[in-house]
Design a protein around this motif. Structure first.
Motif, short mmCIF file in Angstrom:
data_model
loop_
_atom_site.label_atom_id
_atom_site.label_comp_id
_atom_site.label_asym_id
_atom_site.label_seq_id
_atom_site.Cartn_x
_atom_site.Cartn_y
_atom_site.Cartn_z
N MET A 18 -2.78 3.76 -9.82
CA MET A 18 -2.75 4.27 -8.47
C MET A 18 -4.14 3.78 -7.26
O MET A 18 -4.31 2.38 -6.58
CB MET A 18 -2.18 4.68 -7.40
N PRO A 19 -5.10 4.64 -7.43
CA PRO A 19 -6.61 4.97 -6.59
C PRO A 19 -7.69 3.25 -6.65
O PRO A 19 -7.56 2.23 -5.59
CB PRO A 19 -7.65 6.21 -6.75
N LEU A 20 -7.04 2.72 -8.23
CA LEU A 20 -7.64 2.16 -8.08
C LEU A 20 -7.37 0.50 -7.86
O LEU A 20 -7.94 -0.45 -7.23
CB LEU A 20 -7.84 1.49 -9.63
N LEU A 48 2.05 1.79 -3.44
CA LEU A 48 1.51 2.77 -4.40
C LEU A 48 0.90 4.12 -3.79
O LEU A 48 0.74 4.39 -4.48
CB LEU A 48 -0.16 1.71 -4.79
N VAL A 49 0.58 4.53 -2.53
CA VAL A 49 0.14 5.20 -2.47
C VAL A 49 1.02 6.63 -2.52
O VAL A 49 0.79 7.51 -3.01
CB VAL A 49 -0.86 5.23 -0.80
N ASN A 50 2.33 6.10 -2.65
CA ASN A 50 3.26 7.36 -2.19
C ASN A 50 3.37 7.30 -3.71
O ASN A 50 4.34 8.50 -4.22
CB ASN A 50 4.49 7.21 -1.30
N LEU A 105 1.01 -1.23 0.13
CA LEU A 105 0.07 0.10 -0.11
C LEU A 105 0.95 1.39 -0.32
O LEU A 105 0.47 2.43 -1.03
CB LEU A 105 -0.73 0.26 1.23
N GLY A 162 3.62 10.76 -9.95
CA GLY A 162 3.88 10.61 -11.63
C GLY A 162 2.60 12.01 -11.84
O GLY A 162 2.30 12.77 -11.24
N GLY A 163 2.38 11.16 -13.11
CA GLY A 163 1.38 11.83 -14.30
C GLY A 163 -0.08 11.37 -13.59
O GLY A 163 -0.32 10.22 -13.20
N VAL A 164 -0.90 11.60 -15.06
CA VAL A 164 -2.29 11.59 -14.94
C VAL A 164 -2.61 9.97 -15.08
O VAL A 164 -3.12 9.19 -14.20
CB VAL A 164 -3.24 11.72 -15.76
N VAL A 204 -5.74 0.67 -5.53
CA VAL A 204 -5.73 0.36 -4.25
C VAL A 204 -6.90 -0.23 -3.58
O VAL A 204 -6.46 -0.51 -2.32
CB VAL A 204 -5.58 1.94 -3.33
N GLY A 205 -7.58 0.11 -4.16
CA GLY A 205 -8.85 0.20 -3.82
C GLY A 205 -9.54 -0.94 -4.28
O GLY A 205 -10.33 -2.21 -2.96
N LEU A 255 1.18 8.43 -6.40
CA LEU A 255 0.21 9.27 -6.62
C LEU A 255 1.46 10.79 -7.16
O LEU A 255 0.98 11.48 -8.06
CB LEU A 255 -0.45 10.27 -5.63
N ALA A 315 -2.54 8.35 -11.44
CA ALA A 315 -3.67 8.99 -10.75
C ALA A 315 -5.25 7.97 -11.26
O ALA A 315 -5.91 8.06 -10.31
CB ALA A 315 -4.00 10.36 -11.60
N VAL A 316 -5.14 7.72 -11.83
CA VAL A 316 -5.98 7.01 -11.98
C VAL A 316 -5.80 5.32 -12.13
O VAL A 316 -6.47 4.60 -11.47
CB VAL A 316 -6.00 7.03 -13.89
#
Lengths: 311, 669
Positions: free
Chosen positions: B425-427, B410-412, B407, B417-419, B429-430, B414, B422-423
């Motif tokens: 990593m949250p997915l 993945l969390v760090n 985690l 990196g670029g877009v 982590v989810g 964001l 951003a798309v």
């Protein structure tokens, strides 16, 4: 260190008072006189004096569950920054570990309920872990959203960063994360609309179904631990999104006193709001709860998106 | 002659000796001798792997051992990690197997196949040439297939599982063979060293990565190539299940790492996003199926798919970060993936061995018919509880540490990196978070329903504790879990070094008690969390001592609504426990249920009997595999008409084929 001990003692002693306050608020709003703020403490004293009882056919899992629940609640109390940001345990555990420790307590209780082998115990455990499984994603994503700004998931770091930059609280990411966390806290602590803490014989109950076989000192421990979990989670919400008044690393006695009062006020206000909200709401059907939690998950996801795109 | 080489050679020799002993010795002595020799081989492999990780590399070429290519062996730190893990699992499984196989599984074939299977798995991470790798890979497939069908005369399901496994593993072998052969052809050499230096065109590299990746993913049980896993792992004898589920699936991960990151040197970001996506899908799909399955070993098999998914999320993230230039994060993600693979091996060995112990004692794997094992099998119950704690990734279990690292990586990602970050990593982590939540529910069910409360079946009511050798195997695995949970910091520097070597970055994790990450301000200390939990437990006990009434515990009846004593039929079963989750994830799982209501003869309104059946079928299998199987079956039926026994017809087939070939040759030439 003194501040950390103060924090633990304050939460341990104050948690039943918070429950009493919330019951009193509900009673007044419903037009009743209420039992008084001290009633939960009187209940605990009564339960502690009773004879311990072990239901036939239960074993060490049933005995251990209340102890583990209380112990995990105590560790969380020591870790979370409520009175001071300089907890000696801050580097030991972060927000991920806190949620995992709370989950550990819930799991212990669910296993204790399953150990009785009654239909009620199984039902409560099944529902509790279902809610737990759905709550977990929201918490971790909300943590993610909050930690992006800070670059760390350590609680002290997040709180300090908000203290340094107070306007960050009203950023879209923070607001969305706050709402998501609030829903999650309601679900975790078993309040309306997810669960009703004041029913015992209803087919919709979750938490109370699990603790039906506990009595005497065991039950006292569970009630007390539940109260601590509620206070800590409300206090955490206060510290993360309104950290003012919290004591720093080398705070004097005055600052500590201010911090204690601020914490009591914050938690009291949040608890009163929660209790007031409960009066005007009905409990949701069990299978509508996932929709509520999915909504909060979406909000947490939006919070992460906002923390990146609108930062 | 360094330690790596000596120990590796010794472990292979011991495996061969165990196989020979199994063939030569009489039935009574067979399990003990073969098991002891295999365990020694495993221990020796651990030593060899540890030496390789610590930096004692080794390579050798035996040109005469195999025709044309010879055998090329080498051990670098990456191979050493997988070698050591395999060896450790083999030690536990072999010791456990001595007691487990004494009755019914002491035949020559099974006893000899087991050490050969271990030897094949030790050879895979040590192979340093395409030819050697493929031979070891195929040997691993064949020996494990023999072990899966070991009990086919007792259970028809084992035979069916064997068919699925044989087809899937050989399809996987075919694509790996094609991919690696193409790789060797492009590089102009068989040895991995030559391949590393060769320049391979991006298109060819992508095709090779996709082909080998599919084969390796199938071995790791990754969706949608996982269908063999929940069949084969439960049907194999339990110590073999442990070897397959804790050691063999790792080889799939090893293959992806070796080919993708090492031989092909990284590659574009989309490769790794693909790996990450497949990992996330497997994690969620696997754990959802585990949550609703009522067969204990099948549940563990699905959980393997989940954990391999988590490992591949780490691997995919590592490749993705490396491709986008953030090497430090890539190293961190790879450390997390390696640590999770190790943790998974530890707790999955323990869980499968404990499940085997339950099967041994009760004769059933059905959670709905278990329960009440707490008093009858106290050690097994406690050991399974430990494994379940680790598998549900709660502190102070070992699974928590690696998921935390994953985690964090993945969390760090964001802010850097670029877009795309951003798309993705949250997915990711989810997906991990959902997996973590459902895993808790799954293992509460497995432990709570399977081991606690009252027995719900004949087998569970007459269960007995397992013999000492089986307990010893489980205890070793449990000790590994506890060690990894409390002191991961002893291991992490070496893993960080290894991962850094693969990625080309400085070590990502430091710290002796508290874990500190390179460039990231988050910290955690698994040992101190455990200590504080213990301290809080003591404090709570002390408070109870002071404030509570000091009276002896009195036994009382369970609250039964005044309806008389509760029977075991009133308990929650695994099926009923998982029902809410099954309903919430209805769209993914599509549970099927039939209700037959049989009315009494006198009146349609008086019900005599109601039969309820619920089943959760694998939707991927139903949608993707069953149509293909049906098409093959139809083609087979149609083809029977081609062979009707007429010799004239067969001669005509021969004539037309020959003419056709000649015409084709004439056209091409």
């Amino acid at each position: 260190m003194i501040a950390a001990i103060l924090q633990v003692v304050l939460v341990v002693a104050g948690a039943p008072l918070l429950v009493g306050l919330m019951r009193q608020v509900r009673a007044r709003l419903e037009g009743r006189a209420g039992a008084g703020v001290l009633q939960p403490w009187r209940d605990l004293r009564k339960l502690l004096r009773k004879e311990p009882i072990a239901p036939r056919g239960t074993g060490w899992v049933f005995r251990l569950a209340p102890l583990l629940l209380a112990a995990s609640a105590l560790v969380v109390t020591a870790v979370v920054p409520l009175v001071t940001t300089a907890s000696p345990l801050d580097g030991v555990a972060d927000l991920f570990a806190v949620t995992a420790l709370l989950a550990l307590g819930s799991v212990a209780l669910a296993l204790g309920a399953l150990d009785t082998g009654t239909a009620f115990g199984g039902m409560g455990a099944s529902r509790e872990v279902t809610v737990l499984a759905l709550v977990e994603p929201t918490i971790l994503l909300a943590v993610f959203a909050l930690s992006v700004r800070v670059g760390s998931t350590n609680l002290g770091a997040i709180v300090n960063s908000t203290l340094d930059d107070p306007l960050a609280v009203i950023s879209p990411a923070s607001v969305l994360a706050a709402v998501a966390l609030a829903v999650v806290i309601i679900a975790e602590t078993g309040r309306i609309p997810v669960d009703n803490p004041s029913t015992h014989l209803e087919l919709t109950m979750i938490h109370e179904a699990m603790v039906l076989e506990y009595s005497g000192p065991d039950l006292a421990l569970i009630e007390w631990a539940s109260a601590i979990r509620l206070s800590v989670l409300l206090g955490l919400l206060g510290s993360l999104f309104a950290p003012w008044g919290i004591a720093g690393a080398d705070a004097g006695p005055v600052a500590l006193l201010v911090a204690v009062v601020a914490l009591a006020v914050k938690v009291g206000v949040l608890g009163a709001l929660l209790a007031a909200g409960e009066v005007f709401m009905a409990k949701l059907r069990l299978f509508r709860i996932p929709e509520l939690l999915a909504g909060s998950f979406l909000m947490a996801l939006l919070a992460v998106g906002a923390s990146f795109f609108l930062a | 002659m360094n330690l790596t080489q000596t120990a590796f050679g010794l472990s292979l020799t011991l495996c061969l000796a165990a196989a020979l002993a199994a063939l030569a010795l009489p039935r009574r002595a067979r399990p003990a001798v073969a098991g002891a020799l295999t365990a020694a081989a495993g221990a020796s492999a651990v030593a060899s792997g540890a030496a390789a990780v610590a930096g004692q590399g080794w390579s050798a070429w035996y040109p005469d051992l195999l025709p044309l290519l010879g055998v090329r062996l080498a051990l670098d730190p990456l191979g050493g990690v997988f070698l050591a893990v395999t060896g450790a699992v083999a030690v536990c499984a072999a010791i456990y197997g001595i007691g487990y196989t004494r009755h019914g599984l002491a035949g020559r074939g099974v006893q000899a196949a087991m050490p050969l299977f271990v030897a094949a798995m030790l050879l895979v991470p040590a192979a340093a040439g395409v030819g050697t790798f493929l031979v070891a890979w195929e040997l691993m497939a064949i020996t494990s297939l023999l072990l899966v069908v070991a009990e086919h005369h007792r259970r028809a399901a084992a035979g069916e599982a064997g068919q699925w496994y044989a087809v899937m593993t050989h399809l996987g072998f075919a694509v790996i063979l094609a991919g690696l052969a193409a790789l060797a052809a492009h590089a102009g050499g068989d040895a991995f060293d030559e391949i590393r230096q060769a320049a391979i065109s991006p298109v060819a590299a992508s095709l090779i990565f996709l082909a080998t990746g599919a084969g390796f993913a199938s071995k790791a049980g990754i969706v949608p190539l996982h269908v063999w896993l929940p069949r084969a792992h439960p049907e194999a004898p339990s110590q073999v299940s442990a070897l397959m589920s804790a050691a063999m699936v790792n080889m799939g991960v090893y293959g992806i790492l070796r080919v993708g990151l090492d031989l092909l040197g990284g590659g574009p970001a989309w490769w790794w996003l693909l790996v990450l996506g497949a990992g996330a899908a497997s994690a969620v799909y696997g754990i959802l199926h585990a949550a609703v399955s009522a067969d204990l070993k099948r549940l563990l098999g699905h959980s393997t798919t989940e954990n391999m998914g988590l490992v591949l999320i780490g691997v995919g993230a590592a490749g993705f970060f490396a491709a986008s230039g953030s090497r430090a994060l890539a190293a961190l993600a790879l450390v997390a993936a390696l640590l999770h693979a190790i943790n998974h091996s530890a707790f999955k060995t323990l869980l499968f061995l404990a499940a085997g112990s339950v099967l041994h004692a009760t004769g059933t794997r059905d959670l709905d018919a278990l329960g009440g094992l707490r008093e009858r099998m106290p050690y097994t119950t406690a050991l399974f509880a430990l494994g379940a704690l680790a598998a549900s990734a709660l502190p102070p279990g070992n699974g928590f540490v690696s998921e935390w690292l994953l985690l964090q990586s993945l969390v760090n990602a964001l802010p850097e990196g670029g877009v795309r970050h951003a798309v993705t990593m949250p997915l990711a982590v989810g997906a991990i978070a959902l997996t973590a939540g459902v895993a808790i529910a799954t293992f509460v069910k497995a432990f709570g329903v399977g081991f606690l409360a009252k027995p719900r079946g004949e087998g569970a009511a007459t269960a007995h504790e397992s013999p000492p050798t089986m307990l010893a195997g489980m205890l070793l695995a449990a000790a590994a879990c506890v060690g990894l949970a409390l002191a991961p910091t002893l291991l992490l520097p070496y893993l960080a070094e290894t991962a850094g070597g693969v990625i080309g970055a400085p070590a990502a994790v430091t710290g002796e008690v508290t874990l500190r990450l390179g460039g990231i301000a988050s910290t955690i200390s698994p040992l101190l969390i455990a200590c504080w939990l213990a301290a809080a437990l003591v404090l709570v006990l002390a408070l109870l001592r002071v404030f509570a009434a000091r009276r002896a515990r009195r036994e009382a009846r369970l609250w039964d609504c005044g309806a008389g004593p509760m029977t075991a039929r009133m308990e929650y079963t695994a099926t009923s426990f998982a029902e809410p989750l099954g309903r919430v994830f209805d769209n993914v799982l599509r549970p099927e249920s039939d209700i037959d209501v049989i009315p009494a003869k006198e009146s349609a309104y008086i019900v005599e009997r109601v039969r309820y059946r619920a089943r959760v079928a694998d939707r991927i299998e139903r949608r993707a595999y069953e149509p293909v199987l049906a098409a093959f079956a139809a083609a087979g039926r149609a083809a029977t008409r081609l062979a009707n026994g007429s010799v004239h017809r067969y001669l005509a087939y021969g004539f037309y084929t020959l003419t056709g070939t000649l015409i084709l040759l004439a056209v091409i030439a």
